[in-house]
Write an enzyme that holds these catalytic residues in place. Structure first.
Site, mmCIF file in Angstrom:
data_model
loop_
_atom_site.group_PDB
_atom_site.id
_atom_site.type_symbol
_atom_site.label_atom_id
_atom_site.label_comp_id
_atom_site.label_asym_id
_atom_site.label_seq_id
_atom_site.Cartn_x
_atom_site.Cartn_y
_atom_site.Cartn_z
ATOM 1 N N ASP A 4 10.251 5.821 -9.828
ATOM 2 C CA ASP A 4 9.866 6.527 -11.056
ATOM 3 C C ASP A 4 10.647 7.832 -11.231
ATOM 4 O OD1 ASP A 4 8.058 4.594 -11.808
ATOM 5 O OD2 ASP A 4 6.336 5.581 -10.885
ATOM 6 N N SER A 23 0.814 -1.210 0.000
ATOM 7 C CA SER A 23 0.000 0.000 0.000
ATOM 8 C C SER A 23 0.854 1.270 0.000
ATOM 9 C CB SER A 23 -0.957 -0.038 1.199
ATOM 10 O OG SER A 23 -1.962 0.947 1.096
ATOM 11 N N LYS A 47 -0.742 -4.321 -3.134
ATOM 12 C CA LYS A 47 -2.024 -3.726 -2.721
ATOM 13 C C LYS A 47 -2.108 -2.318 -3.306
ATOM 14 C CE LYS A 47 -4.780 -2.034 1.129
ATOM 15 N NZ LYS A 47 -4.916 -0.685 0.533
#
Length: 710
Positions: free
Chosen positions: A482, A471, A496
C-alpha cells in the site's frame, strides 16, 4: 483496546462461571474407558461463555452449530472412515443435536462416550492387524487397496472393515517386501510397529479427548478461535517467543524411553558435558531434594513438562547411555534451567549475487519463519528481548555493511504471530504512519501506527510470499504494498485477517473454584513444572484486520505484483476453503502518504519474468511437479500385485531421480549418482533465486519508482 477487552473478559467470566456445571450420568463402555473430569467441565463452560459473549463472529449455541460440531468431531476421530461402522454412527447420532446443550452445561459425557466407541474400534483393528500377520499372503492377485476413503460411506459391517484392514496389512507387508527383506523379518517389523501403535493408543489421556473435542467446537465457530490444553499452550507460547526455559535438549520417544535427540549448543545440558545425544532419561526430580519420578513408558509431552521449568531452578535426571543395558545403574546429573533462545528458527540472512549486463548486483535475503516476540521479557523491560524486528534490524545493519544493492524478505511458510512485530517490522522501512486497521465486534476501528521516525533501510525491497504466508505476514506485506515501498512477489497469501487475544484461563477462573478443583484432582500436591498453566489457554477471535487502503486481508489475502504458480493447492489450503471463515469486506481507507509507485514498472517486470520463465528449465520442472502433485492427489487406491506395484514404484523412483538431476543441471549443479546423498547447504531454491532476479531487474531498470521521503 485489547487491554480493556481483556479486563472485561476477566470480569465477565468470573461473574458468569462461578457455579459448578451439572454432571449427567456417564455411559460406560468398558473398564478402560477414558472419563471427563470436573476441571474439564469447568473449562468448557468458561470457554463457551467467552466465545458466545465476546467472539467477533456472533454464533449462538444451538442445534445447527451442534450438528457442525458433531460432524467436525467425528471427522477428527475417523476422517478416513477406517474404524467406525454404520451401526456405530447410528448409535452416536443420538448426540448430534444436543452437543450445544452439553457445552452450556459443561457435560462431556456424550463426547467421551463417542470417543470410547472410537478407541474401542481403533484397538480392535490394530489387534486384528497383529493377528492377520499369522496368515499367508498371495502377492500375485490383482487386488487393490483403497487408502483414501473419506468420501466413501461408512462400512456396513465389521466384515467389511475386516476386509479393508486385511488389505491394509497386505499393503504394509508388500511395501516392506519391495525393500528386499524376507517375509518373516517383515512380519516381525510390522508386529513391532502395530504393537507400538497400540501402546501409544493406550497412553491417550482424557486431555487428548478434551483437546480433540475443543478443536471441533472452536473451529465450528471460526478457524482461528482455539483452545489449547496446558501442554499445547506451553508449546504455542514457545513458538511465539522463540524461547523456552529448560535444560537445552530436544527429546523424542523411542522404544518406551524418553531419549535425548540433540543438545542445544551453549545450553545447560551442553555446558555440563554430562549429557549426550541418544541418552535415555529414566527418571526426573525437581530441585536438589525432590522425589524421583520414573518416566519410562511416559508420553513425551508429560516428560517434557517435568523437565522444563523456570530459569534458575534445579532439575535432576537419571540417564542411561545408548549402549547401556536397561538394568545398568543410571548416572545422576543436576542441571540449573536457563532461558534457551531457539536460534535455528529465527530470522536468517543470505546474499545472492546476480549478473546484470556485466555488472554484479548483490541482493541480501532475509528469511523470516514467523513474527515472534518474547512478550514476557518485553513486558519485564529486558532490553535484549527476543523479537523478529530486533533480529531483522541487526541483519539489515550487517547487509548494509556488505553493500547490498537490494533486500528480499522471504515470508514463505510464515504463518504470522505477533501483531506488534508486524507493525514494528514495517517501521524499519517507512518513516512513520499507519500500518494496519483493526475493527472490533462493536465496529470501532483502531489504527495502529509506526511512530518511530527511524528508517533502517531505504533501498530497493521485495517481499516473497506464498499460500502459507498468513496473518502478520499479510499485514506487513499489505502495508509495504500500500505504501509503494516494495514489490510483492509470489502467490496469493492465505487470507487470515482476524485478530486473536490469548487468554490464560488460570487468570480468569474464580480463585475459590480453582482451589476446589485442585483439591478434587490432587494437583495441589504436584510440583509446578515448566511454564505450563493448569487450565489451558483460549485464543479468541475478537477483531478483524484491514489494510490501510481499507481492504480486508480476510479471505482474499494479499495479491502479489509479480505472481508465481502455486505449489500449494489453492483449492485445498487458505481461508477461503474454511467453511466457518469470516467473509471479505472493506472499510474506509485511513490517511497515509505513499512513498513510491510501482505501477509503471510492474508491467515491465512481469514481462521480463515471463520471458525468462519461457526458456527456464527450472520453471518447466516446477509446472510439471505441480501437475504431478494434482494427479497423485486424485488417486485413492493402489495395487496389491507385487509385480505391478514394483514396476510402478521403479518408474516413479526413476522419474524422481531423473527430474532431480535435470533440476540440478538447470541450477548449475552437477548431477548425482544413484544412492549418492545430496551435499549439504546446496542452493536449490529456484523461486527465491527468481525473486532476487526480479528485484535485480527493478534495480537495473533505473528505479523508475523512486522511494520518496521514506
Amino acid at each position: 483496546m485489547f487491554k480493556k477487552l481483556y479486563l472485561m473478559l476477566v470480569l465477565a467470566a468470573a461473574l458468569a462461571c462461578n457455579a459448578s456445571p451439572s454432571k449427567p450420568a456417564y455411559k460406560p463402555l468398558g473398564r478402560n474407558d477414558l472419563k471427563p473430569d470436573e476441571q474439564q467441565s469447568v473449562v468448557l463452560t468458561y470457554v463457551a461463555k467467552l466465545i458466545t459473549d465476546y467472539n467477533y463472529k456472533k454464533v449462538p449455541l444451538n442445534d445447527s452449530i451442534s450438528n457442525i460440531i458433531f460432524n467436525s468431531y467425528l471427522k477428527k476421530l475417523d476422517e478416513n472412515h477406517n474404524y467406525l461402522t454404520q451401526g456405530d454412527i447410528k448409535n452416536i447420532d443420538q448426540f448430534r443435536n444436543i452437543l450445544d446443550d452439553d457445552i452450556k452445561a459443561g457435560n462431556l459425557n456424550s463426547v467421551f462416550y463417542i470417543f470410547n466407541i472410537f478407541q474401542k474400534r481403533y484397538n480392535e483393528y490394530v489387534n486384528f492387524s497383529v493377528a492377520e500377520l499369522n496368515k499367508n499372503f498371495d502377492f500375485t492377485k490383482n487386488e487393490t487397496y483403497t487408502y483414501d476413503r473419506d468420501s466413501l460411506p461408512w462400512a456396513k459391517s465389521d466384515d467389511e472393515l475386516h476386509e479393508l484392514w486385511a488389505k491394509r496389512v497386505k499393503y504394509d507387508l508388500l511395501n516392506l517386501k519391495l525393500t528386499g527383506k524376507d517375509l518373516a523379518a517383515n512380519k516381525v517389523t510390522l508386529k513391532k510397529r502395530y504393537t507400538n501403535i497400540l501402546s501409544q493408543s493406550n497412553k491417550l489421556s482424557n486431555q487428548d479427548v478434551f483437546q480433540a473435542f475443543m478443536d471441533a467446537f472452536t473451529e465450528a465457530i471460526d478457524p482461528h478461535t482455539n483452545y489449547f490444553n496446558p501442554s499445547n499452550a506451553a508449546n504455542f507460547n514457545i513458538d511465539m517467543s522463540r524461547s523456552l526455559e529448560g535444560i537445552g535438549a530436544s527429546l523424542l520417544s523411542e522404544n518406551e524411553y524418553v531419549t535425548i535427540k540433540s543438545v542445544t549448543p551453549g545450553g545447560p545440558a551442553d555446558r555440563s558435558k554430562l549429557v549426550n545425544a541418544d541418552d535415555r532419561i529414566i527418571a526426573v526430580a525437581q530441585g536438589k531434594t525432590g522425589e524421583w519420578q520414573d518416566i519410562v513408558g511416559w508420553r513425551i509431552d508429560n516428560a517434557i513438562a517435568l523437565i522444563r521449568g523456570p530459569k534458575g531452578t534445579v532439575v535432576r535426571l537419571q540417564l542411561l547411555a545408548k549402549s547401556a543395558s536397561p538394568t545398568a545403574k543410571p548416572r545422576v546429573i543436576e542441571l540449573v534451567r536457563e532461558k534457551i533462545i531457539l536460534k535455528d528458527i529465527s530470522a536468517k540472512k543470505d546474499i545472492r549475487t546476480y549478473d546484470s549486463n556485466g555488472k554484479k548486483v548483490k541482493i541480501g535475503v532475509i528469511s523470516i519463519p514467523a513474527f515472534y516476540l518474547d512478550f514476557a521479557d518485553y513486558k519485564a523491560g529486558n532490553p535484549n528481548y527476543k523479537s523478529t524486528t530486533r533480529d531483522v534490524k541487526l541483519i539489515l545493519d550487517s547487509l548494509k555493511k556488505e553493500n547490498v544493492d537490494g533486500v528480499v524478505i522471504d515470508l514463505r511458510q510464515n504463518g504470522g504471530g505477533s501483531l506488534m512485530e508486524a507493525i514494528e517490522l514495517t517501521g524499519l522501512f517507512i518513516k512513520t504512519g499507519p500500518v494496519v486497521q483493526v475493527r472490533d465486534a462493536r465496529n470501532q476501528v483502531e489504527v495502529d501506527k509506526d511512530e518511530d521516525e527511524t528508517v533502517n533501510y531505504t533501498g530497493p525491497l521485495a517481499i516473497v510470499v506464498d499460500r502459507f504466508s498468513a496473518s502478520a505476514s499479510e499485514i506487513f506485506s499489505g502495508a509495504i504494498q500500500d505504501y509503494g515501498r516494495g514489490l510483492i512477489i509470489g502467490t496469493q497469501t492465505y487470507g487470515k485477517g482476524t485478530v486473536q487475544n490469548a487468554i490464560d484461563l488460570d487468570k480468569i477462573i474464580a480463585p475459590t473454584l480453582k482451589d476446589k478443583l485442585m483439591s478434587l484432582t490432587g494437583k495441589q500436591k504436584t510440583v509446578a513444572t515448566g511454564s505450563q498453566n493448569k487450565f489451558g489457554q483460549l485464543n479468541l477471535t475478537i477483531a478483524k484486520f484491514y489494510r490501510i487502503s481499507g481492504s480486508s486481508t480476510q479471505h482474499k489475502g494479499v495479491i502479489p505484483d509479480v505472481q508465481f504458480p502455486s505449489i500449494i493447492p489453492l483449492d485445498k489450503y487458505g481461508e477461503d476453503t474454511e467453511p466457518s471463515a469470516l467473509p471479505f469486506d472493506m472499510i474506509a481507507k485511513t490517511s497515509y502518504t505513499t512513498v513510491g509507485n510501482f505501477s509503471t514498472v510492474i508491467p515491465e517486470l512481469r514481462k521480463m519474468h515471463d520471458e525468462r520463465m519461457a526458456t527456464s528449465q527450472s520453471y518447466k520442472y516446477l509446472l510439471e511437479d505441480i501437475q504431478d502433485a494434482k494427479k497423485q492427489d486424485a488417486e485413492k487406491s493402489i495395487t496389491l500385485n507385487e509385480v505391478d506395484l514394483k514396476k510402478q514404484r521403479d518408474a516413479d523412483e526413476q522419474k524422481v531421480f531423473e527430474r532431480n538431476n535435470l533440476r540440478r543441471l538447470a541450477l548449475g549443479l552437477r548431477p548425482l549418482k544413484k544412492g549418492e546423498a545430496k551435499p549439504k547447504n546446496e542452493d536449490l531454491d529456484f523461486l527465491q533465486k527468481e525473486a532476487g532476479q526480479i528485484l535485480t531487474d527493478y534495480i537495473t531498470l533505473g528505479n523508475k519508482t523512486a522511494v520518496v521521503n521514506p
